[in-house]
Design an enzyme around this catalytic site. Structure first.
Site, PDB file in Angstrom:
ATOM      1  N   ARG A 260       0.851  -1.183   0.000  1.00 59.65           N
ATOM      2  CA  ARG A 260       0.000   0.000   0.000  1.00 59.65           C
ATOM      3  C   ARG A 260       0.892   1.239   0.000  1.00 59.65           C
ATOM      4  NH1 ARG A 260      -3.526  -2.352  -1.850  1.00 59.65           N
ATOM      5  NH2 ARG A 260      -5.640  -2.729  -1.087  1.00 59.65           N
ATOM      6  N   GLU A 289      -2.936   7.587  -6.610  1.00 59.07           N
ATOM      7  CA  GLU A 289      -2.935   6.744  -7.806  1.00 59.07           C
ATOM      8  C   GLU A 289      -3.913   7.278  -8.846  1.00 59.07           C
ATOM      9  OE1 GLU A 289      -3.421   2.596  -6.908  1.00 59.07           O
ATOM     10  OE2 GLU A 289      -1.688   2.553  -5.581  1.00 59.07           O
ATOM     11  N   HIS A 308       0.104  -0.617 -10.234  1.00 59.99           N
ATOM     12  CA  HIS A 308      -0.671  -1.426  -9.278  1.00 59.99           C
ATOM     13  C   HIS A 308      -1.087  -2.751  -9.917  1.00 59.99           C
ATOM     14  CE1 HIS A 308      -3.221  -0.865  -5.414  1.00 59.99           C
ATOM     15  NE2 HIS A 308      -2.910  -2.133  -5.577  1.00 59.99           N
TER      16      HIS A 308
END
Length: 347
Positions: A260, A289, A308
């Site tokens: 994370r 993000e 990601h």
């Protein structure tokens, strides 16, 4: 009596995966009628919706799709207070993620809706990806590939000062030892890597049995030439790795974060990379993000970034749907859930 089920999927865990998995897992003779909804993720970014985090689609879309559904299986759809109030027949929401961050649990509990989640669905995928990032950073594989395609044969990468490090004989520190971290440790040990672990919840007996050394965070950072983050993001772990303790890393250490973004304070990283104090950085997750175009790490040296992708395997999608369908089948049989998010709501 027919039970209506909403399969609210997306372009990763498609609605049909939920339909097929629940059709297989459901109790014999269950009469299920499926409704489907497909959100735009991942081609459209997720974000906050109606007070929940990391959701895709709108409250209005999910309310319309639910109709009289009693069960809903989803990955990203927003289940907010507004949605629960508009769906009085809803009794179960299965979220095929490691945590039900797209569900307002307080509102679900108030409405008497049981919520489940799917821990470990992408553990193998995320662990393999983390090891891939470690190898790519240690050996500068992405940079070498990019320069070859630009017509540059970098023979100087073989110079001693530019050459990489082997995993065999290296010391790696893993911050967090859950489903992902424990697989990473097993893979690294197969390479011949000494593995240190910082995890306040890890039983020392298990650490010893797994062949890893359980240590404090400062000890881990000061002894590890490779550090990989695998902790959950909580108020206590936000910015766990920061400008103060990054100074403890050995000169030229490699830092990897595929867990994370909030675990890591990004502000000091460009300077640490330019000074050589940090030898390489590999990131799959970010505090924002996607990162903005003017993000300082875009221009810093020895940085690997991916969008990601840690859990992005086809096996993860099928496993996520199967875990969630299994929980829905337990609900239909009146059995306890294996992964309840609000256990205070009874069967």
């Amino acid at each position: 009596m027919t039970t209506e089920v909403l399969a609210a999927g997306d372009h990763f865990v498609a609605p049909q995966l939920f339909v097929d998995a629940l059709a297989e897992a459901a109790p014999p003779g269950a009469d299920l009628a499926f409704r489907t909804l497909t959100s735009g993720w991942p081609t459209e970014p997720f974000g906050p919706v109606g007070g929940v985090h990391e959701a895709s689609g709108t409250e209005e879309q999910i309310i319309e799709a639910l109709g009289d559904a009693e069960l809903a299986l989803t990955q990203m759809a927003p289940f907010t207070e507004k949605v629960f109030k508009a769906a009085p027949r809803l009794r179960f929401v299965g979220v095929c993620r490691g945590g039900p961050v797209n569900v307002d649990l307080a509102a679900a509990t108030a409405a008497g809706v049981r919520v489940s989640f799917a821990p470990g669905r992408n553990a193998a995928a995320a662990a393999e990806f983390a090891v891939g990032l470690i190898l790519a950073a240690l050996r500068r594989i992405p940079a070498a590939d990019r320069e070859m395609k630009q017509g540059h044969w970098r023979g100087d990468y073989y110079a001693y000062e530019n050459s990489g490090i082997e995993l065999d004989g290296a010391t790696a520190g893993l911050v967090g030892y859950g489903a992902v971290g424990s697989i990473v440790a097993r893979v690294l040990r197969a390479f011949g890597t000494r593995v240190l672990v910082h995890d306040p919840y890890l039983d020392p007996a298990r650490a010893a049995a797994d062949g890893v050394e359980l240590v404090g965070l400062e000890d881990l950072l000061s002894r590890s030439s490779i550090v990989s983050l695998h902790a959950r993001l909580t108020p206590e772990t936000r910015n766990l790795i920061n400008g103060d303790n990054l100074k403890l890393l050995p000169e030229g250490a490699v830092l990897v974060n595929s867990a994370r973004g909030g675990l890591l304070d990004h502000a000091p990283l460009p300077a640490l990379l330019r000074s050589g104090r940090l030898g390489a950085l590999a990131l799959d997750v970010y505090d924002v993000e996607p990162p903005p175009a003017d993000w300082p790490l875009h221009s810093a040296p020895h940085v690997i970034t991916t969008p990601h992708l840690g859990g992005a395997t086809r096996q993860t999608a099928h496993r996520a749907a199967a875990i969630t369908a299994g929980e829905a089948a337990r609900f239909l049989r009146g059995e306890p859930l294996r992964h309840p998010a609000n256990p205070e709501v009874g069967s």
